[in-house]
Design an enzyme around this catalytic site. Structure first.
Site, PDB file in Angstrom:
ATOM      1  N   ASN A 135      -1.482 -11.496   1.111  1.00  0.00           N
ATOM      2  CA  ASN A 135      -2.933 -11.650   0.983  1.00  0.00           C
ATOM      3  C   ASN A 135      -3.379 -12.961   1.610  1.00  0.00           C
ATOM      4  O   ASN A 135      -2.544 -13.778   1.997  1.00  0.00           O
ATOM      5  CB  ASN A 135      -3.335 -11.656  -0.500  1.00  0.00           C
ATOM      6  CG  ASN A 135      -3.415 -10.254  -1.102  1.00  0.00           C
ATOM      7  OD1 ASN A 135      -3.501  -9.267  -0.382  1.00  0.00           O
ATOM      8  ND2 ASN A 135      -3.399 -10.183  -2.406  1.00  0.00           N
ATOM      9  N   HIS A 191      -7.093  -1.677  -0.956  1.00  0.00           N
ATOM     10  CA  HIS A 191      -7.017  -2.068   0.468  1.00  0.00           C
ATOM     11  C   HIS A 191      -7.388  -0.904   1.395  1.00  0.00           C
ATOM     12  O   HIS A 191      -6.829  -0.773   2.492  1.00  0.00           O
ATOM     13  CB  HIS A 191      -5.609  -2.575   0.827  1.00  0.00           C
ATOM     14  CG  HIS A 191      -5.205  -3.819   0.102  1.00  0.00           C
ATOM     15  ND1 HIS A 191      -5.364  -5.076   0.615  1.00  0.00           N
ATOM     16  CD2 HIS A 191      -4.657  -4.001  -1.125  1.00  0.00           C
ATOM     17  CE1 HIS A 191      -4.916  -5.981  -0.241  1.00  0.00           C
ATOM     18  NE2 HIS A 191      -4.484  -5.356  -1.320  1.00  0.00           N
TER      19      HIS A 191
HETATM   20 FE1  HDE Z   1      -0.596  -3.992  -3.160  1.00  0.00          FE
HETATM   21  N1  HDE Z   1      -0.775  -1.983  -2.952  1.00  0.00           N
HETATM   22  N2  HDE Z   1      -0.034  -3.744  -5.077  1.00  0.00           N
HETATM   23  N3  HDE Z   1      -0.572  -6.009  -3.444  1.00  0.00           N
HETATM   24  N4  HDE Z   1      -1.216  -4.281  -1.286  1.00  0.00           N
HETATM   25  C1  HDE Z   1      -1.167  -1.340  -1.852  1.00  0.00           C
HETATM   26  O1  HDE Z   1      -0.073   0.490  -0.961  1.00  0.00           O
HETATM   27  C2  HDE Z   1       0.366  -2.575  -5.630  1.00  0.00           C
HETATM   28  C3  HDE Z   1      -0.222  -6.669  -4.581  1.00  0.00           C
HETATM   29  C4  HDE Z   1      -1.287  -5.455  -0.612  1.00  0.00           C
HETATM   30  O2  HDE Z   1      -2.790  -2.751   4.946  1.00  0.00           O
HETATM   31  C5  HDE Z   1      -1.002   0.145  -1.958  1.00  0.00           C
HETATM   32  O3  HDE Z   1      -0.063   1.517   1.054  1.00  0.00           O
HETATM   33  C6  HDE Z   1       0.901  -2.800  -6.954  1.00  0.00           C
HETATM   34  C7  HDE Z   1      -0.022  -8.061  -4.329  1.00  0.00           C
HETATM   35  C8  HDE Z   1      -1.785  -5.231   0.724  1.00  0.00           C
HETATM   36  O4  HDE Z   1      -1.854  -0.873   4.311  1.00  0.00           O
HETATM   37  C9  HDE Z   1      -0.385   0.345  -3.349  1.00  0.00           C
HETATM   38  C10 HDE Z   1       0.782  -4.149  -7.171  1.00  0.00           C
HETATM   39  C11 HDE Z   1      -0.282  -8.230  -2.994  1.00  0.00           C
HETATM   40  C12 HDE Z   1      -1.975  -3.862   0.814  1.00  0.00           C
HETATM   41  C13 HDE Z   1      -0.286  -1.075  -3.837  1.00  0.00           C
HETATM   42  C14 HDE Z   1       0.202  -4.731  -5.991  1.00  0.00           C
HETATM   43  C15 HDE Z   1      -0.615  -6.938  -2.455  1.00  0.00           C
HETATM   44  C16 HDE Z   1      -1.607  -3.287  -0.449  1.00  0.00           C
HETATM   45  C17 HDE Z   1      -2.204   0.970  -1.665  1.00  0.00           C
HETATM   46  C18 HDE Z   1       1.166  -4.922  -8.419  1.00  0.00           C
HETATM   47  C19 HDE Z   1      -0.246  -9.529  -2.195  1.00  0.00           C
HETATM   48  C20 HDE Z   1      -2.522  -3.103   2.003  1.00  0.00           C
HETATM   49  C21 HDE Z   1      -1.867   1.746  -0.421  1.00  0.00           C
HETATM   50  C22 HDE Z   1       2.507  -4.770  -8.813  1.00  0.00           C
HETATM   51  C23 HDE Z   1       1.071 -10.112  -2.140  1.00  0.00           C
HETATM   52  C24 HDE Z   1      -1.468  -2.762   2.997  1.00  0.00           C
HETATM   53  C25 HDE Z   1      -0.608   1.270   0.004  1.00  0.00           C
HETATM   54  C26 HDE Z   1      -2.084  -2.068   4.184  1.00  0.00           C
HETATM   55  C27 HDE Z   1      -1.627  -1.922  -0.726  1.00  0.00           C
HETATM   56  C28 HDE Z   1       0.261  -1.345  -5.026  1.00  0.00           C
HETATM   57  C29 HDE Z   1      -0.103  -6.112  -5.901  1.00  0.00           C
HETATM   58  C30 HDE Z   1      -0.969  -6.784  -1.077  1.00  0.00           C
HETATM   59  C31 HDE Z   1      -1.174   1.244  -4.284  1.00  0.00           C
HETATM   60  C32 HDE Z   1       1.426  -1.734  -7.883  1.00  0.00           C
HETATM   61  C33 HDE Z   1       0.406  -9.126  -5.338  1.00  0.00           C
HETATM   62  C34 HDE Z   1      -2.044  -6.274   1.786  1.00  0.00           C
HETATM   63  O5  HDE Z   1       0.894   0.914  -3.284  1.00  0.00           O
END
Ligand code: HDE
Length: 692
Positions: free
Chosen positions: A151, A78
């Site tokens: 999402n 993202h």
């Molecule tokens: Fe994320 N995700 N994600 N994700 N995600 C990040 O956090 C992660 C997942 C989502 O505009 C990171 O600040 C793991 C699902 C959004 O700043 C990180 C897993 C969904 C955003 C991270 C998921 C999301 C992130 C990268 C699996 C939808 C952007 C930088 C367990 C429900 C937020 C940060 C923004 C961002 C990890 C799965 C949505 C790396 C480990 C499912 C919208 O921490």
């Protein structure tokens, strides 16, 4: 040695605003970061006019030192995103379901910040790849920050957090070559997918038009996971969160998205910025799906499995409020880049479920913010700071900006007995409480058998789409798998796809011109779930052209009345009008009056607009016949199924662009285009494109 006369001439060169003028106008004086005023921002300090720069030049050194460290690590996923400020207003209170402060009173408003993003691309990548979009909202409530980090697709690729790094490594540019950027159409992504049948439901969504949205303003948002609500009586219910855009759902076509990336890589960022800037504030409804353990126990899927959704036909959406985005960021870095969303940011009344994907996220985000923002004190950055009182005994750390007075930085303490402030204390009143959930069993690494059905909802999604939508999904599979170089990967995807639908897999195999392989063994029997119309974009079209953008192509000699009528009709419909001409300097209207235009034709292809109107003069149209940009403007609008309005003089252009008259080509009532700018003519599609 030094030539003072020469030096003084160079130093006195005009600089826009001279120092005295700045001071007289009240403009702030330029200073170093330590407040020392700077007299010269053009020249470094040198031993003489042709001599080396001196080490003592603290002004230069500080300026370059700071510049050298301007970048911070981009988000692992993202990274490419845009954001805006706004507010949430409760429209239908639900105190019986949750004690969450923002849902208690009708009309109650809280400020918020929203960030939309792509997932795979790096920070500077294009806005319109085929990808999931992030939909993250930070509510600054009076009971703490609540971050709903979702999402634009209601399900996810994987069921367990353990697989997330693998998924992301597979979709990101390949490890050795560093490409492709912001694209899933490559070997490693499809290799991983083909080996992870649980991803098939999400893949159907990712290959659908949901993954190529027209605008951030026109997409739904989903919390994805199941969460919990707790009310004042400690009653617990499951909840899923949904955002619904007031402008309706809309997507681009794939060919259009590809061309937009070239014409305007900032397409979505610009769209959001311009809409807010011009006062057309994007708005979404927040709705909840509420259900209990009993409901959960009787479903053929597990509500804790993030690869599954609950059809709206089974649990209705209850609207609880609205989000309005009404203010652009003032500084992209300070706000959009530094905003730190944490799924762990919940407020009293909202709690997590045991979804193993969510559980992994609860750890990940706090951790990632430390490496991205460099300090455990990232919550003090204004965009992240709560707007409600906040007290605790956490102290110090890098970049500490709070000054904590008093002697005690521990709890319990009895300093009040000596007449000193004892500091904050825990309170049960209105505090966050975890839902009391009974759990028993054996500690293990295992996935529940209730997570085993990877195909039935993928099949339900496919059959809930219109024929045109199903064709788009098939075309996306064909496109992506044609970019895959490893034959065995293509075959394994097809063998998995046969579990979703044999006919559909056959269609894709014909598109690839390869034989259909043997069906992959599914863990459980694939079921036929009822069609859910709410899963389709085309079955839930937007209701009006409000918020769309139309281009009118003008030339010297364009009729004044024609332009005035278009302007008035667009204004009435809430449609943005852009006047496009061959040259940015504008045109001379038929009356001889000068008309300023908004863009040059070569830089404004029709992919950037929802519909087009051609209003050249006869002579202007003749000239445009020799301009490939003009012909492309018309033929692309036609093949992207858009409405075209064309005055009599422009008929030659239609002919040259091979436009066949149909219901969306308006040669008489050209203003009708404005009413249908939000629509696409799907009936045109089979005649002009090689969709399957
Ligand atoms: Fe994320 N995700 N994600 N994700 N995600 C990040 O956090 C992660 C997942 C989502 O505009 C990171 O600040 C793991 C699902 C959004 O700043 C990180 C897993 C969904 C955003 C991270 C998921 C999301 C992130 C990268 C699996 C939808 C952007 C930088 C367990 C429900 C937020 C940060 C923004 C961002 C990890 C799965 C949505 C790396 C480990 C499912 C919208 O921490």
């Amino acid at each position: 040695m030094s030539d003072n006369t020469k030096n003084s001439i160079i130093n006195d060169q005009p600089r826009g605003k001279g120092d005295e003028v700045q001071q007289k106008n009240g403009t702030a004086t330029l200073t170093t970061n330590h407040g020392v005023s700077i007299s010269d921002n053009q020249n470094s300090l040198r031993s003489h006019d042709h001599g080396p720069t001196l080490l003592e030049d603290f002004v230069l050194r500080e300026k370059i030192f700071h510049f050298d460290h301007e970048r911070i690590p981009e988000r692992i996923v993202h990274a490419r995103g845009s954001g805006a400020h706004g507010y949430f207003e409760c429209t239908n209170p639900i105190p019986e379901l949750t004690m969450a402060s923002i849902f208690q009173k009708k009309g109650h408003k809280v400020p918020l910040f929203a960030r939309f993003s792509t997932v795979a691309g790096e920070k500077g990548s294009k806005d319109t790849p085929r990808d999931v979009r992030g939909f993250a909202v930070k509510f600054y409530t009076e009971t703490g920050n609540w971050d709903l980090v979702g999402n634009n697709i209601p399900v996810f690729f994987i069921q367990d957090a353990m697989k997330f790094p693998d998924l992301i490594h597979a979709v990101k540019p390949e490890a050795d070559r560093g490409f492709p950027q912001a694209a899933s159409a490559h070997d490693t992504f499809w290799d991983f997918i083909s080996l992870m049948p649980e991803s098939m439901h999400m893949i159907m969504w990712a290959m659908s038009d949901r993954a190529i949205p027209r605008s951030y303003r026109m997409m739904e948002g989903f919390g994805v996971h199941t969460f919990r609500f707790i009310n004042n009586q400690n009653d617990i219910k499951f909840v899923k969160f949904h955002w619904r855009p007031l402008l309706g759902l809309q997507s681009t076509l794939w060919d259009e998205a590809v061309k937009i990336s070239g014409a305007d890589p900032d397409y979505h960022r610009r769209d959001l910025w311009e809409a807010i800037h011009s006062g057309n504030f994007p708005e979404w409804e927040l709705a909840v799906q509420i259900f209990d353990e009993d409901f959960a126990n009787y479903q053929e899927y597990d509500v804790l499995d993030a690869t599954k959704l609950i059809p709206e036909e089974d649990v209705v959406l209850q609207v609880v409020g609205r989000m309005v985005l009404d203010r652009n960021p003032e500084n992209h870095f300070a706000e959009v880049e530094q905003v730190a969303f944490l799924p762990t940011n919940v407020i009293p009344g909202i709690d997590f479920s045991e979804d193993p994907l969510l559980q992994g996220r609860l750890f990940s985000y706090l951790d990632t913010q430390k490496s991205r923002l460099g300090t455990t004190n990232f919550h003090q950055i204004p965009i992240n700071a709560p707007r409600c009182p906040m007290h605790n005994f956490q102290r110090d750390g890098m970049m500490q900006t709070h000054l904590h007075p008093g002697r005690a930085s521990y709890e319990p303490n009895s300093l009040d007995e000596a007449g000193e402030d004892q500091g904050p204390r825990p309170s049960t009143h209105g505090a966050f409480t975890t839902a009391n959930i009974k759990g028993e069993g054996v500690k293990l690494r295992l996935r529940s058998s209730s997570f085993a059905d990877h195909y039935s909802q993928a099949r339900q999604f496919l059959f809930s789409q219109t024929e045109a939508e199903q064709n788009h999904i098939a075309a996306a599979f064909v496109f992506e798998l044609s970019k895959v170089e490893l034959t065995h990967v293509r075959l394994r995807v097809l063998s998995s796809l046969r579990n979703v639908s044999d006919d559909f897999a056959k269609k894709v195999s014909i598109g690839l011109n390869i034989d259909l392989p043997k069906k992959m063994q599914a863990l459980v029997q694939v079921k036929d779930f009822p069609v859910s119309d709410k899963l389709s974009i085309h079955k839930n079209p937007p209701i009006s052209s409000k918020g769309r953008c139309i281009a009118a192509l003008v030339t010297d000699g364009t009729d004044d009345d024609e332009i005035n009528n278009i302007k008035m009709a667009c204004k009435k419909a809430g449609v943005v009008l852009k006047l496009i001409a061959s040259k940015i300097g504008g045109i001379e209207l038929k009356s001889g009056a000068h008309l300023n235009v908004d863009g040059q034709l070569a830089g404004n292809p029709s992919v950037l607009f929802d519909a087009i109107i051609l209003v050249p003069s006869a002579k202007g149209a003749e000239a445009l016949l020799k301009d490939a940009a003009a012909i492309g403007f018309v033929s692309d609008a036609y093949s992207h199924l858009k409405a075209i309005g064309a005055n009599t003089q422009s008929q030659v252009l239609l002919k040259k662009a091979n436009v066949e008259n149909d219901d969306f080509v308006y040669v008489k009532q050209i203003l009708s285009v404005i009413e249908v700018a939000h629509q696409r003519m799907w009936a045109r599609e089979p005649f002009i494109s090689m969709v399957i």
